[in-house]
Design a protein around this motif. Structure first.
Motif, PDB file in Angstrom:
ATOM      1  N   SER A  98      -3.848   3.611  -4.453  1.00 57.31           N
ATOM      2  CA  SER A  98      -3.980   2.987  -3.132  1.00 57.31           C
ATOM      3  C   SER A  98      -5.239   2.151  -3.101  1.00 57.31           C
ATOM      4  O   SER A  98      -6.299   2.594  -3.547  1.00 57.31           O
ATOM      5  N   ARG A 113       0.941   4.006  -2.960  1.00 56.32           N
ATOM      6  CA  ARG A 113       0.636   5.424  -2.686  1.00 56.32           C
ATOM      7  C   ARG A 113       1.673   6.331  -3.333  1.00 56.32           C
ATOM      8  O   ARG A 113       1.345   7.424  -3.800  1.00 56.32           O
ATOM      9  N   LYS A 114       2.929   5.896  -3.328  1.00 53.97           N
ATOM     10  CA  LYS A 114       3.983   6.689  -3.973  1.00 53.97           C
ATOM     11  C   LYS A 114       3.740   6.784  -5.479  1.00 53.97           C
ATOM     12  O   LYS A 114       4.175   7.734  -6.122  1.00 53.97           O
ATOM     13  N   LEU A 115       3.035   5.781  -6.020  1.00 52.42           N
ATOM     14  CA  LEU A 115       2.712   5.784  -7.446  1.00 52.42           C
ATOM     15  C   LEU A 115       1.362   6.445  -7.723  1.00 52.42           C
ATOM     16  O   LEU A 115       0.893   6.453  -8.861  1.00 52.42           O
ATOM     17  N   GLY A 116       0.736   6.961  -6.668  1.00 56.62           N
ATOM     18  CA  GLY A 116      -0.553   7.635  -6.831  1.00 56.62           C
ATOM     19  C   GLY A 116      -1.748   6.701  -6.800  1.00 56.62           C
ATOM     20  O   GLY A 116      -2.854   7.098  -7.157  1.00 56.62           O
ATOM     21  N   ASP A 163       0.830  -1.210   0.000  1.00 61.31           N
ATOM     22  CA  ASP A 163       0.000   0.000   0.000  1.00 61.31           C
ATOM     23  C   ASP A 163       0.866   1.263   0.000  1.00 61.31           C
ATOM     24  O   ASP A 163       0.560   2.232  -0.699  1.00 61.31           O
ATOM     25  N   ILE A 164       1.966   1.250   0.757  1.00 59.28           N
ATOM     26  CA  ILE A 164       2.866   2.409   0.800  1.00 59.28           C
ATOM     27  C   ILE A 164       3.502   2.649  -0.574  1.00 59.28           C
ATOM     28  O   ILE A 164       3.547   3.783  -1.064  1.00 59.28           O
ATOM     29  N   VAL A 165       3.967   1.567  -1.209  1.00 56.78           N
ATOM     30  CA  VAL A 165       4.575   1.696  -2.535  1.00 56.78           C
ATOM     31  C   VAL A 165       3.542   2.200  -3.545  1.00 56.78           C
ATOM     32  O   VAL A 165       3.826   3.090  -4.355  1.00 56.78           O
TER      33      VAL A 165
END
Length: 179
Positions: A42, A37-40, A33-35
């Protein structure tokens, strides 16, 4: 009696392994989920699911800690006592723990029952039916109540038979060398 204890320890070992797998699964879910989110992107809900898993793992993991004598006990008085009074303190400790776990398990049922009766769901985007995590949570408390009650009964049997060494091995505290 040793066979009963060994079986309980073995079952709790597998419970602990499953709990560990659940925690690793949560960690992986959160990392993904964190990765994302970095890609926009979630998929959301990782924090909610991990909260449910932690509640389940805590209730189930208590039994493993019990059979491995890993629960915190303050034993500076106990260690200075002779074997019989020490065993009596151990009996009081395991009876207190068994009683507490039975009371907690019995109080978990009304929570689950109400969730089933009212079709409760999480107030979140996932809207997970609450009976799912609460069933896992209740089952863990029931298992802990069962495990602690079995240990309490075995402790009483060993005390009656006068086998204070087995009482110590069963529900006593570990020495620094054993840890």
């Amino acid at each position: 009696m040793l066979a009963v204890m060994n079986t309980l320890r073995r079952l709790n070992y597998y419970v602990a392994l499953l709990a560990g797998v659940a925690i690793v699964g949560c960690i992986m879910l959160i990392l993904v989920d964190i990765v994302l989110r970095k890609l926009g992107i979630s998929f959301g809900g990782a924090e909610e699911i991990s909260g449910y898993v932690m509640a389940g793992v805590a209730s189930w993991g208590a039994s493993y800690a019990l059979t491995e004598q890993a629960h915190v006990r303050i034993d500076f008085v106990r260690l200075r006592m002779r074997p019989l009074p020490r065993s009596m303190l151990d009996l009081i400790a395991i009876l207190s723990l068994a009683t507490t776990s039975v009371v907690i398990a019995s109080q978990c049922w009304p929570v689950l029952h109400d969730s089933i009766r009212f079709h409760s769901a999480a107030n979140s985007s996932l809207a997970i039916p609450m009976w799912i995590p609460q069933s896992i949570w209740l089952a863990g408390w029931l298992w802990f109540a069962f495990s602690s009650s079995v240990l309490a009964l075995l402790t009483i049997v060993y005390l009656i038979s006068g086998d204070l060494r087995q009482v110590d091995k069963l529900v006593g505290t570990r020495t620094e060398m054993e840890q």
